[in-house]
Design a protein around this motif. Structure first.
Motif, PDB file in Angstrom:
ATOM      1  N   GLU A 142       0.837  -1.159   0.112  1.00 13.49           N
ATOM      2  CA  GLU A 142      -0.062  -0.117  -0.045  1.00 13.49           C
ATOM      3  C   GLU A 142       0.897   1.278  -0.119  1.00 13.49           C
ATOM      4  OE1 GLU A 142      -3.945  -0.875   2.573  1.00 13.49           O
ATOM      5  OE2 GLU A 142      -2.308  -1.167   3.365  1.00 13.49           O
ATOM      6  N   ASN A 143       0.112   2.339  -0.568  1.00 12.10           N
ATOM      7  CA  ASN A 143       1.053   3.640  -0.755  1.00 12.10           C
ATOM      8  C   ASN A 143       0.011   4.484  -0.024  1.00 12.10           C
ATOM      9  OD1 ASN A 143       1.762   6.348  -1.573  1.00 12.10           O
ATOM     10  ND2 ASN A 143       2.530   5.402  -3.500  1.00 12.10           N
ATOM     11  N   PRO A 144       0.215   5.241   1.084  1.00 18.61           N
ATOM     12  CA  PRO A 144      -0.495   6.238   1.586  1.00 18.61           C
ATOM     13  C   PRO A 144      -1.102   7.332   0.895  1.00 18.61           C
ATOM     14  CG  PRO A 144       1.727   6.487   2.468  1.00 18.61           C
ATOM     15  CD  PRO A 144       1.793   5.472   1.619  1.00 18.61           C
ATOM     16  N   ARG A 145      -0.332   7.711  -0.172  1.00 18.76           N
ATOM     17  CA  ARG A 145      -0.769   8.663  -1.209  1.00 18.76           C
ATOM     18  C   ARG A 145      -2.127   8.447  -2.077  1.00 18.76           C
ATOM     19  NH1 ARG A 145       2.356  10.123  -4.842  1.00 18.76           N
ATOM     20  NH2 ARG A 145       1.664  11.942  -5.097  1.00 18.76           N
ATOM     21  N   ILE A 146      -2.102   6.886  -2.025  1.00 19.60           N
ATOM     22  CA  ILE A 146      -2.928   6.318  -3.172  1.00 19.60           C
ATOM     23  C   ILE A 146      -4.151   5.650  -2.182  1.00 19.60           C
ATOM     24  CG2 ILE A 146      -3.412   4.442  -4.783  1.00 19.60           C
ATOM     25  CD1 ILE A 146      -0.659   5.220  -5.836  1.00 19.60           C
ATOM     26  N   ASN A 147      -3.748   4.788  -1.357  1.00 19.78           N
ATOM     27  CA  ASN A 147      -4.673   3.904  -0.684  1.00 19.78           C
ATOM     28  C   ASN A 147      -5.030   4.600   0.651  1.00 19.78           C
ATOM     29  OD1 ASN A 147      -2.100   1.904  -1.623  1.00 19.78           O
ATOM     30  ND2 ASN A 147      -4.380   1.217  -2.149  1.00 19.78           N
ATOM     31  N   LYS A 148      -6.280   5.296   0.564  1.00 27.84           N
ATOM     32  CA  LYS A 148      -6.888   6.184   1.432  1.00 27.84           C
ATOM     33  C   LYS A 148      -8.124   5.556   1.945  1.00 27.84           C
ATOM     34  CE  LYS A 148      -5.131  10.450  -0.647  1.00 27.84           C
ATOM     35  NZ  LYS A 148      -5.157  11.492  -1.298  1.00 27.84           N
ATOM     36  N   ASN A 205      -5.301   5.841   6.026  1.00 29.73           N
ATOM     37  CA  ASN A 205      -4.607   5.420   4.784  1.00 29.73           C
ATOM     38  C   ASN A 205      -4.095   4.071   5.140  1.00 29.73           C
ATOM     39  OD1 ASN A 205      -1.731   5.305   5.561  1.00 29.73           O
ATOM     40  ND2 ASN A 205      -2.361   7.448   6.436  1.00 29.73           N
ATOM     41  N   CYS A 206      -4.077   3.319   3.958  1.00 24.60           N
ATOM     42  CA  CYS A 206      -3.484   1.937   3.848  1.00 24.60           C
ATOM     43  C   CYS A 206      -4.367   1.017   4.962  1.00 24.60           C
ATOM     44  CB  CYS A 206      -2.130   1.921   4.612  1.00 24.60           C
ATOM     45  SG  CYS A 206      -1.004   2.950   3.612  1.00 24.60           S
TER      46      CYS A 206
END
Length: 377
Positions: A292-298, A319-320
């Motif tokens: 997971e990427n916190p900028r994408i997986n909100k 996130n994540c």
């Protein structure tokens, strides 16, 4: 002199969620057993997918999925964290083994029928043994429950309208669970403390969620855990939950995939239907999602709570979601190794450990913001 048994067993440790549970157990410095049906897969997952694993105190154990083999593995441990789903199919052996070995049990399920079964068949037995039985300790259920519990700190609220959203794609196991739930079980909401079945063919719901102007698409998602957890809460009479992913094309495809799977498996016995659903799930999702990427997986958990003369609304942005799940599982183990839970027998994460304690843990690891809570009386 033999080494003492490690106190925590992660069952299904080679899976996407299991790896994250192991990662956070390492951060809590808790010795654990990474268990599953394939030692090769477990070793590979630990080395390739658990950051810092070289500093963890763990061992890999291959085990058959039988009550007898699992009981032998669990003996001497204190906590079993189960990530092997669909849980209605693979969970009974694990729960029976936990009871026999006198271990606390948690899992990451979202299968409402599994929760109902656990409460009815095993809740009293675990309570009599002084053990915790806590299914559904995961972002999609626990973080929303935290928001609901924050609302319920205001007296006079009896109705919960819950929305749970996240960015990303379901894992292989989650995809399988979605199809099995749709084909082999019903979904319920809570109305005046009674389970009421969701309309099976209602399709997608349009939902307004905090933080964006565009309406989101949602589904009952198998009913979720919340109606089960709040059914015996004297403050609450009504609970409805809708959820989904922010990816609109993916959400638009879910009813079609489910409808096709139901038609293809119509008239089959349970074993044949399960095999066919597994094949369909593999066609939809046959590889592990990326880390997971916190900028994408909100994630967004929103709860509107209401009563005759009161209103409250709580939103938790995070996130994540899978990391949240891994952390919640590891925190549960850490807590259970140090003190008794607030409730034994069948209990949600918040009922067992406290909603503010779980919230503080998620915040301390940078996975959620401060809740936004508004109250009107």
């Amino acid at each position: 002199m033999s080494n003492p048994k490690k106190p925590v067993v992660v069952y299904g440790a080679s899976g996407y969620t299991g790896r994250l549970v192991c990662e956070y157990l390492r951060e809590y410095n808790i010795p654990f057993i990474a268990a599953g049906r394939s030692a090769d897969k477990l070793h590979a997952a630990m080395k390739a997918n658990v950051p810092g694993i070289e500093t963890a105190n763990y061992e890999v154990v291959e085990v058959q999925h039988t009550v007898e083999a699992l009981t032998e593995l669990f003996k001497g441990a204190s906590v079993v964290l189960n990530t092997v789903g669909p849980f209605a199919r693979f969970g009974p052996e694990v729960v029976k083994a936990c009871l026999a070995a006198k271990c606390h049990y948690t899992d990451t399920t979202g299968e409402q029928d599994w929760l109902i079964t656990l409460e009815e068949q095993f809740g009293a037995k675990f309570a009599a043994a002084g053990l915790l039985l806590s299914p559904g300790l995961a972002q999609m259920y626990t973080t929303g429950e935290i928001a609901a519990q924050l609302c319920l700190e205001t007296p006079g609220l009896d109705t919960l309208d819950i929305a749970v959203f996240w960015g990303g794609s379901p894992t292989i196991a989650s995809t399988m669970t979605i199809l099995v739930n749709a084909a082999m079980s019903k979904a319920y909401y809570l109305e005046q403390n009674q389970y009421v079945e969701w309309q099976a063919d209602a399709g997608l719901y349009n939902l307004s969620i905090p933080g964006q102007h565009e309406a989101a698409l949602a589904l009952p998602w198998g009913g979720t855990s919340h109606p089960v957890w709040f059914k015996k809460d004297p403050r609450v009479a009504n609970v409805k939950v809708l959820g989904g992913v922010f990816n609109k094309p993916l959400m638009l495809g879910v009813p079609q995939i489910v409808a096709a799977a139901l038609k293809a498996t119509e008239g089959m016995n349970d074993e044949d239907r399960y095999a066919a659903l597994a094949q369909t799930a593999a066609g939809v999702m046959n590889s592990m999602p990326p880390r997971e990427n916190p900028r994408i997986n909100k994630s967004v958990d929103s709860v509107h709570a209401s009563g005759p003369l009161a209103r409250a609304h709580c939103t938790i942005f995070g996130n994540c979601n899978y990391k949240q799940t891994g952390l919640l599982q590891a925190f549960a183990a850490a807590s259970l190794l140090q003190q008794a839970p607030r409730r034994i027998g069948f209990a949600s994460g918040c009922q067992a450990f406290g909603h503010r304690e779980l919230l503080g843990t998620l915040k301390s690891f940078g996975l959620v913001m401060d809740p936004i809570l508004t109250v009107h009386q």
